[in-house]
Design an enzyme around this catalytic site. Sequence first.
Site, PDB file in Angstrom:
ATOM      1  N   LYS A   1      18.077   3.521  -1.459  1.00 39.17           N
ATOM      2  CA  LYS A   1      16.857   2.833  -1.879  1.00 39.17           C
ATOM      3  C   LYS A   1      15.678   3.738  -1.571  1.00 39.17           C
ATOM      4  CE  LYS A   1      18.319  -1.934  -1.015  1.00 39.17           C
ATOM      5  NZ  LYS A   1      18.048  -3.138  -0.205  1.00 39.17           N
TER       6      LYS A   1
ATOM      7  N   HIS B   1      10.654   2.237   1.481  1.00 34.23           N
ATOM      8  CA  HIS B   1       9.746   1.110   1.252  1.00 34.23           C
ATOM      9  C   HIS B   1       8.654   1.107   2.318  1.00 34.23           C
ATOM     10  CE1 HIS B   1       8.570  -3.147   0.941  1.00 34.23           C
ATOM     11  NE2 HIS B   1       9.067  -3.102  -0.273  1.00 34.23           N
TER      12      HIS B   1
ATOM     13  N   HIS C   1       9.184  -0.052   5.951  1.00 32.28           N
ATOM     14  CA  HIS C   1       9.737   0.800   7.015  1.00 32.28           C
ATOM     15  C   HIS C   1       8.690   1.730   7.628  1.00 32.28           C
ATOM     16  CE1 HIS C   1      13.931  -0.346   6.449  1.00 32.28           C
ATOM     17  NE2 HIS C   1      13.715  -0.291   5.152  1.00 32.28           N
TER      18      HIS C   1
END
Length: 572
Positions: free
Chosen positions: A126, A129, A132
């Site tokens: 992924k 984001h 994080h």
Amino acid sequence: MIRLRQAICEQLPQLKNACHALEVPVKKQQLQNAGRPTVEWILPSAFAQQERELLDSLKKHRFEEAYVESVRIVPSAGRSAAKIEFQLQPQVFVEQLLQTKEHALHPSPFAAEHIVVEYSSPNIAKPFHVGHLRSTIIGNVLANLHQHLGYRTTRLNYLGDWGTQFGLLALGVQMLNVSDKEMQLSPIETLYKSYVAANQAAEQRPEIAQQARDLFAALEGGTDRAMAKQWQQYRKYTVEDLSKVYNRLGVYFDSYEWESQYSQQQIQDVLDKLRSAGLLQPEHDGREIVVVDGRRIPVIKSDGSTLYLARDIAALVERLSRFQFSRLLYVVDNGQADHFNALFKTTAALDDRLSLEQLQHVKFGRIHGMSTRQGKAIFLKDVLDEARDIMREKRNLSATTRENYSLDDEHVCDILGVSAVLINVLKQRRQRDHEFSWQQALQVNGDTGIKLQYTHCRLHSLLDNFRDVNLDDIKPDWKHFATEPADALDLLYALARFDQSVWQSKEQLEACVLVNYLFGLCNATSRALKRLPVKQESSQEKQLQRLLLFNAAKKTLRQGMELLGLRPLDQM
């Protein structure tokens, strides 16, 4: 200044661990001391029972006159704790702060303590984001602070690469017929699209979700070699993609670790010990649970596959053996408080080498509103690119921006943008939710990362104009600073507070303590630059002493910025 603190504490065994906790009083109190340099030790509550005995022993003690002029003891009164004020020899004080030659420090009293910090810990496949971001930069600062103070420090990035969602990911790759070429060109984007496609399909067709569970069970059981090989490739792509973001953020790790290291095959021994100790209990539906504070928490699902808690217990036991840590800090958001309570209490009950005091969940709140100006998906790369682009726009519009062909404009704008984003997050108390604002983050005049970079550049420019002066040959002179405008002593005392700010930031596990100190240092520097000109000063002695002062300000600001993960610029 740290050597002066060490010299005081060495003479008193009771103060051995107070070296960094000695505080430079606020301006009002310094004025009461006729502007003479002072540090004070406020007795911690742990010493309350021995206050009289300790203060009596201090009254009889003679401190080394080379460092301490006098000692004043103030007993506790009401809510005010007792304190000991050390009036310092001013010439030694100013030499310690401004001398440019490095002197060997005493070994750190914390060298035997091993601190392990686990932070960032995104999921594989992924894009990184913004959720994080806070874990990544807070964890990085805490590791930097401990390392700076002399603790043995290990930085872990524990990546999520296990669980049913990764069965969905593998299904999505099959569903979209992803070719090797597509995967090589844009691995993270391709994997993310695959996951989203499979997730949407599973919402409409329950059999897809079951297929994903079956795929994961095969992966965990070690029966699907092709999928295991694919997995290794996904992990490699992820680390390569993450490294680009980490480099921009000034973040690094000693070790990348994986949840899959603690799959059921690897942790069977720990599960057996949990059962033997009576901690892992069977439920009528086939699940196995632990009971923590009256709550029944699942560890193993009815199909026999492990849940996150099982893998975290195994990881903690293994890390204790491998690192023999003094403390382990998990930098994870507030929402995981129950998980860590269960993890800590279950593992401490299982392994008598471990105490709850060694473990800490460093909690933080959420960031709201961190998206691009178009309101796009909140991936950190997009936000950092946006910050860089806005800084480029601001520089192009600014009347004070001069053309400089030796400067890599893209590089400078990227560092400024990253500095703005980092400081806007780090200046908040970590447990508070935070509303991100582009306008606030990118101001030059407010308390921002741009302000820190701008002040560092001003100091560099001034010192660069006098680069032919050898500052090592100049002896700092207290008498000079005592006759200067008050801004000179204000900056001296601001510099003297650096060590205590680093210590307090570490003790509270709050980056904002150091950030706010650096804002104060920038303000004191700005006032001093205005009131204590160097170029226009006709007296060479004043020029040289002021250069020493501004050199120390630059050095301290740079050190503080680096502890926060910033890359100080010399020009912007």
